[in-house]
Design a protein around this motif. Sequence first.
Motif, PDB file in Angstrom:
ATOM      1  N   LEU B  72      10.439   2.106 -23.326  1.00  0.00           N
ATOM      2  CA  LEU B  72      10.930   1.093 -24.267  1.00  0.00           C
ATOM      3  C   LEU B  72      12.259   0.468 -23.835  1.00  0.00           C
ATOM      4  N   THR B  73      12.769   0.870 -22.667  1.00  0.00           N
ATOM      5  CA  THR B  73      14.049   0.326 -22.185  1.00  0.00           C
ATOM      6  C   THR B  73      13.806  -1.012 -21.494  1.00  0.00           C
ATOM      7  N   PRO B  74      14.507  -2.069 -21.918  1.00  0.00           N
ATOM      8  CA  PRO B  74      14.254  -3.381 -21.309  1.00  0.00           C
ATOM      9  C   PRO B  74      14.872  -3.506 -19.919  1.00  0.00           C
ATOM     10  N   ALA B  75      14.541  -4.584 -19.249  1.00  0.00           N
ATOM     11  CA  ALA B  75      15.013  -4.884 -17.892  1.00  0.00           C
ATOM     12  C   ALA B  75      14.550  -3.795 -16.930  1.00  0.00           C
ATOM     13  N   MET B  76      15.192  -3.645 -15.789  1.00  0.00           N
ATOM     14  CA  MET B  76      14.616  -2.822 -14.737  1.00  0.00           C
ATOM     15  C   MET B  76      15.444  -1.591 -14.436  1.00  0.00           C
ATOM     16  N   TYR B  77      14.850  -0.438 -14.724  1.00  0.00           N
ATOM     17  CA  TYR B  77      15.538   0.829 -14.501  1.00  0.00           C
ATOM     18  C   TYR B  77      15.906   0.998 -13.035  1.00  0.00           C
ATOM     19  N   LEU B  78      15.078   0.466 -12.141  1.00  0.00           N
ATOM     20  CA  LEU B  78      15.324   0.623 -10.697  1.00  0.00           C
ATOM     21  C   LEU B  78      16.050  -0.573 -10.085  1.00  0.00           C
ATOM     22  N   GLY B  79      16.440  -1.521 -10.913  1.00  0.00           N
ATOM     23  CA  GLY B  79      17.118  -2.700 -10.369  1.00  0.00           C
ATOM     24  C   GLY B  79      16.118  -3.645  -9.713  1.00  0.00           C
ATOM     25  N   SER B  80      16.594  -4.828  -9.375  1.00  0.00           N
ATOM     26  CA  SER B  80      15.706  -5.860  -8.843  1.00  0.00           C
ATOM     27  C   SER B  80      16.237  -6.413  -7.533  1.00  0.00           C
ATOM     28  N   CYS B  81      15.439  -7.250  -6.915  1.00  0.00           N
ATOM     29  CA  CYS B  81      15.905  -7.997  -5.744  1.00  0.00           C
ATOM     30  C   CYS B  81      15.163  -9.314  -5.703  1.00  0.00           C
ATOM     31  N   ARG B  82      15.645 -10.230  -4.892  1.00  0.00           N
ATOM     32  CA  ARG B  82      14.929 -11.495  -4.648  1.00  0.00           C
ATOM     33  C   ARG B  82      14.749 -11.613  -3.138  1.00  0.00           C
ATOM     34  N   TYR B  83      14.063 -10.648  -2.557  1.00  0.00           N
ATOM     35  CA  TYR B  83      13.936 -10.594  -1.098  1.00  0.00           C
ATOM     36  C   TYR B  83      12.522 -10.994  -0.699  1.00  0.00           C
ATOM     37  N   LYS B  84      12.401 -11.936   0.237  1.00  0.00           N
ATOM     38  CA  LYS B  84      11.082 -12.360   0.708  1.00  0.00           C
ATOM     39  C   LYS B  84      10.906 -11.880   2.145  1.00  0.00           C
ATOM     40  N   LEU B  85       9.847 -11.135   2.371  1.00  0.00           N
ATOM     41  CA  LEU B  85       9.574 -10.644   3.730  1.00  0.00           C
ATOM     42  C   LEU B  85       9.195 -11.817   4.637  1.00  0.00           C
ATOM     43  N   PRO B  86       9.643 -11.795   5.885  1.00  0.00           N
ATOM     44  CA  PRO B  86       9.209 -12.841   6.821  1.00  0.00           C
ATOM     45  C   PRO B  86       7.737 -12.613   7.212  1.00  0.00           C
ATOM     46  N   ASP B  87       7.169 -13.561   7.924  1.00  0.00           N
ATOM     47  CA  ASP B  87       5.836 -13.392   8.505  1.00  0.00           C
ATOM     48  C   ASP B  87       5.943 -12.305   9.586  1.00  0.00           C
ATOM     49  N   TYR B  88       5.072 -11.274   9.517  1.00  0.00           N
ATOM     50  CA  TYR B  88       5.283 -10.158  10.453  1.00  0.00           C
ATOM     51  C   TYR B  88       4.936 -10.505  11.893  1.00  0.00           C
ATOM     52  N   THR B  89       4.145 -11.564  12.081  1.00  0.00           N
ATOM     53  CA  THR B  89       3.855 -11.959  13.466  1.00  0.00           C
ATOM     54  C   THR B  89       5.079 -12.609  14.110  1.00  0.00           C
ATOM     55  N   GLU B  90       5.961 -13.163  13.253  1.00  0.00           N
ATOM     56  CA  GLU B  90       7.176 -13.792  13.776  1.00  0.00           C
ATOM     57  C   GLU B  90       8.344 -12.827  13.839  1.00  0.00           C
ATOM     58  N   ASP B  91       8.455 -11.973  12.809  1.00  0.00           N
ATOM     59  CA  ASP B  91       9.599 -11.070  12.722  1.00  0.00           C
ATOM     60  C   ASP B  91       9.150  -9.716  12.181  1.00  0.00           C
ATOM     61  N   PRO B  92       8.669  -8.837  13.065  1.00  0.00           N
ATOM     62  CA  PRO B  92       8.132  -7.552  12.589  1.00  0.00           C
ATOM     63  C   PRO B  92       9.208  -6.513  12.254  1.00  0.00           C
ATOM     64  N   ALA B  93      10.498  -6.837  12.532  1.00  0.00           N
ATOM     65  CA  ALA B  93      11.558  -5.823  12.404  1.00  0.00           C
ATOM     66  C   ALA B  93      11.591  -5.144  11.031  1.00  0.00           C
ATOM     67  N   PRO B  94      11.659  -5.907   9.922  1.00  0.00           N
ATOM     68  CA  PRO B  94      11.738  -5.224   8.625  1.00  0.00           C
ATOM     69  C   PRO B  94      10.491  -4.391   8.328  1.00  0.00           C
ATOM     70  N   TYR B  95       9.337  -4.840   8.808  1.00  0.00           N
ATOM     71  CA  TYR B  95       8.103  -4.080   8.594  1.00  0.00           C
ATOM     72  C   TYR B  95       8.185  -2.724   9.285  1.00  0.00           C
ATOM     73  N   LYS B  96       8.667  -2.764  10.542  1.00  0.00           N
ATOM     74  CA  LYS B  96       8.803  -1.498  11.288  1.00  0.00           C
ATOM     75  C   LYS B  96       9.718  -0.549  10.549  1.00  0.00           C
ATOM     76  N   GLN B  97      10.810  -1.133  10.060  1.00  0.00           N
ATOM     77  CA  GLN B  97      11.797  -0.330   9.343  1.00  0.00           C
ATOM     78  C   GLN B  97      11.185   0.305   8.085  1.00  0.00           C
ATOM     79  N   ILE B  98      10.434  -0.510   7.346  1.00  0.00           N
ATOM     80  CA  ILE B  98       9.819  -0.031   6.099  1.00  0.00           C
ATOM     81  C   ILE B  98       8.820   1.086   6.389  1.00  0.00           C
ATOM     82  N   PHE B  99       7.960   0.882   7.397  1.00  0.00           N
ATOM     83  CA  PHE B  99       6.933   1.893   7.661  1.00  0.00           C
ATOM     84  C   PHE B  99       7.512   3.146   8.321  1.00  0.00           C
ATOM     85  N   GLU B 100       8.617   2.982   9.023  1.00  0.00           N
ATOM     86  CA  GLU B 100       9.315   4.183   9.508  1.00  0.00           C
ATOM     87  C   GLU B 100       9.873   4.984   8.341  1.00  0.00           C
TER      88      GLU B 100
END
Lengths: 411, 411
Positions: B72-100
Amino acid sequence: MKKENCIVAQSGGPTAAINASLAGVIDGVRKSGSFTRIYGSLHGITGVLENNMMDMSLMALSHFPMLNTLELTPAMYLGSCRYKLPDYTEDPAPYKQIFERFEEYGISAFFYIGGNDSMDTVLKLSNYAKSIQSDVKIIGVPKTIDNDLFATDHTPGFGSAAKYVASTVLEIAHDAYIYKIPAVIIIEIMGRDAGWLTASSALARTTYSQAPDLIYLPEVAFSKEQFLADVKDKLTKQKTVIVAVSEGIHDADGNYISSDSAVADKFGHAQLSGAGKALEYLVRDEIGVKVRSIELNVLQRCAGHIASRTDITESFSLGQAAVKYAAEGKTGIMAAIERISNDPYQWVIKSADVADIANEAKSVPVEWINEAGNDVTDEMIDYLRPLIIGEVSLQYKDGLPVYLPVDHLLH
Amino acid sequence: MKKENCIVAQSGGPTAAINASLAGVIDGVRKSGSFTRIYGSLHGITGVLENNMMDMSLMALSHFPMLNTLELTPAMYLGSCRYKLPDYTEDPAPYKQIFERFEEYGISAFFYIGGNDSMDTVLKLSNYAKSIQSDVKIIGVPKTIDNDLFATDHTPGFGSAAKYVASTVLEIAHDAYIYKIPAVIIIEIMGRDAGWLTASSALARTTYSQAPDLIYLPEVAFSKEQFLADVKDKLTKQKTVIVAVSEGIHDADGNYISSDSAVADKFGHAQLSGAGKALEYLVRDEIGVKVRSIELNVLQRCAGHIASRTDITESFSLGQAAVKYAAEGKTGIMAAIERISNDPYQWVIKSADVADIANEAKSVPVEWINEAGNDVTDEMIDYLRPLIIGEVSLQYKDGLPVYLPVDHLLH
């Protein structure tokens, strides 16, 4: 006609509790047995002048089922007015008209639920009554979200508005904390001359959230430089700064902060932006962080769904007491609240001379504002806390709050 | 490390129900027995990138007492972001980081609660997982007060926002009806591209109040001339005209009504006034009656105290279902609501391909808007009504709603 009836009316701005006082008057009439009929004057005293009245006697019958719904319905069931009676020594015409109407309807008591201006009407009518040896009792019942009436510890309607403000500030804090970037939120709260309602934002503070981080009341001269310094200082320690500000803040010369930021539209008309919007622009231009202003607007006075049970109960009791005072022969008085203690919260109802109340506004005492002029003291919070305690048991139908229909106000 | 843990995160704008979905995921983890630990990634996917995670496994223990408070607590307990992942064929770096990071934490499922943009993240992560033959399941859980996601009958968070809007419009109507002079009230409601939430103001109508009298959605080109004619026409029949307007209304050329009324402050900075304020000025200048605009602002998305029970229950169930889908081996999907019937209201949860949802926005269908473009049809109301039904049993302490502390978001 034998004088055995009474009239009740409402005046000034809406609150979530003014109909609770109306319900209290009706319940008082039911219990006292002193009155045969009770009339509701529509749109304050103008309903008496224009003979625009509704017979509410049905509601005073034993166990009228809708009295509880009326109690919880926000704004004014009988409508409002902004009518000021002239001095009767200069212009007795409206007074003659009013007391002729009283005679016509067999009225022995008139109950007026309202704020400063309404108590001015109570004072004038009771003085006029004395001058013509009329025995019609004129009794005031207080209400205003501004909490600025003298002779009563606090005013009906204030506690519900304060509960709305505090709950909403807490919810806005939850909404604001979710982002990682620094941000300033400015919440503009009603109260042009008195800061009581803005001060009640301090009740939003919990073990985990200190919002509002800064509070500015109209009782302290507002300095833009100090405000910017206060915000910058907070931003060095925390990422989100939440500010509660009264709509009536003004500088040392009495200029509203809003008017200083007057903007002109494309037609060249001056547009008065509110204090919150003015401070939003100031923070954006001078500090350059993300900033949003939120004007609580009329919601703080009409949100019946989050009314304070304490406020509703007190408002109802004051309406009942007004009838008792009339039956006892009192006139030119207002039913008022006297606080016995904060903890446990105890209060009694007393009768106050309306001459001490009319046209005067009670400000927040300076000793309840901190030295820096950007917060309130613990004494203020101790005073405020009991007034927002308790919730109302509102009925819902189809997902909406159930209020008493006000068809009679629509045309 | 054996893959037996999961991560949940939240993204986008706040709602009153997004923590209900989080509670649902936690409850799903508790019931499924498929995961040893559940981590909350703070500030959406950026928490995974930055290794900013909290272990929430305690909450998944049987009968964790605060799960209902989280729900029943409003808004986001874990906080939010406005982050858009790049296309992984162009920039796979964040994907590698996430899956690591997934590997490091032994993650076999990632649950992302959010709107269009978050579903874009779900789509990209699931496509990348396939490309590297990872078996981490990527599951979306919808949320947005805008109700503009495809493949689900409606979105979690919308019903609570709609209940707030409808209840508030009814209370504003009570507040507005008390005076005798003609007045126009303009209520600006969130929804830049889709008019669902503004349409829900129609639920405020009761047997006695037809407010809002006019409703303008961004799906219809807005004409100032037609708006003025509509308001004038209503004023010939009634003294109070209440207008609900979407923040995103724009003319036939796509220009926002707000920007057309750009005002400049005393420093010459252009100030964008909102649609409500722009229409307030228009009514004042062109019709000349008393007029007020009210911006519901963030309150419509964070007012947990008047959340819809239906919405909270559905949001919780979608969170639970997401865990079930992951355990079944599904990935690249979003848990969605399918409506079986309006009356009685019945719904089921289904799995929807996230490729059909990401980055697309669902508008109000034209056949649910009246011909004059200033109201909604009965079909729209039949669709909306069930979503606001029911109230939550919120606890209060010292007069304030009790929410789950969010200390971890404050710094």
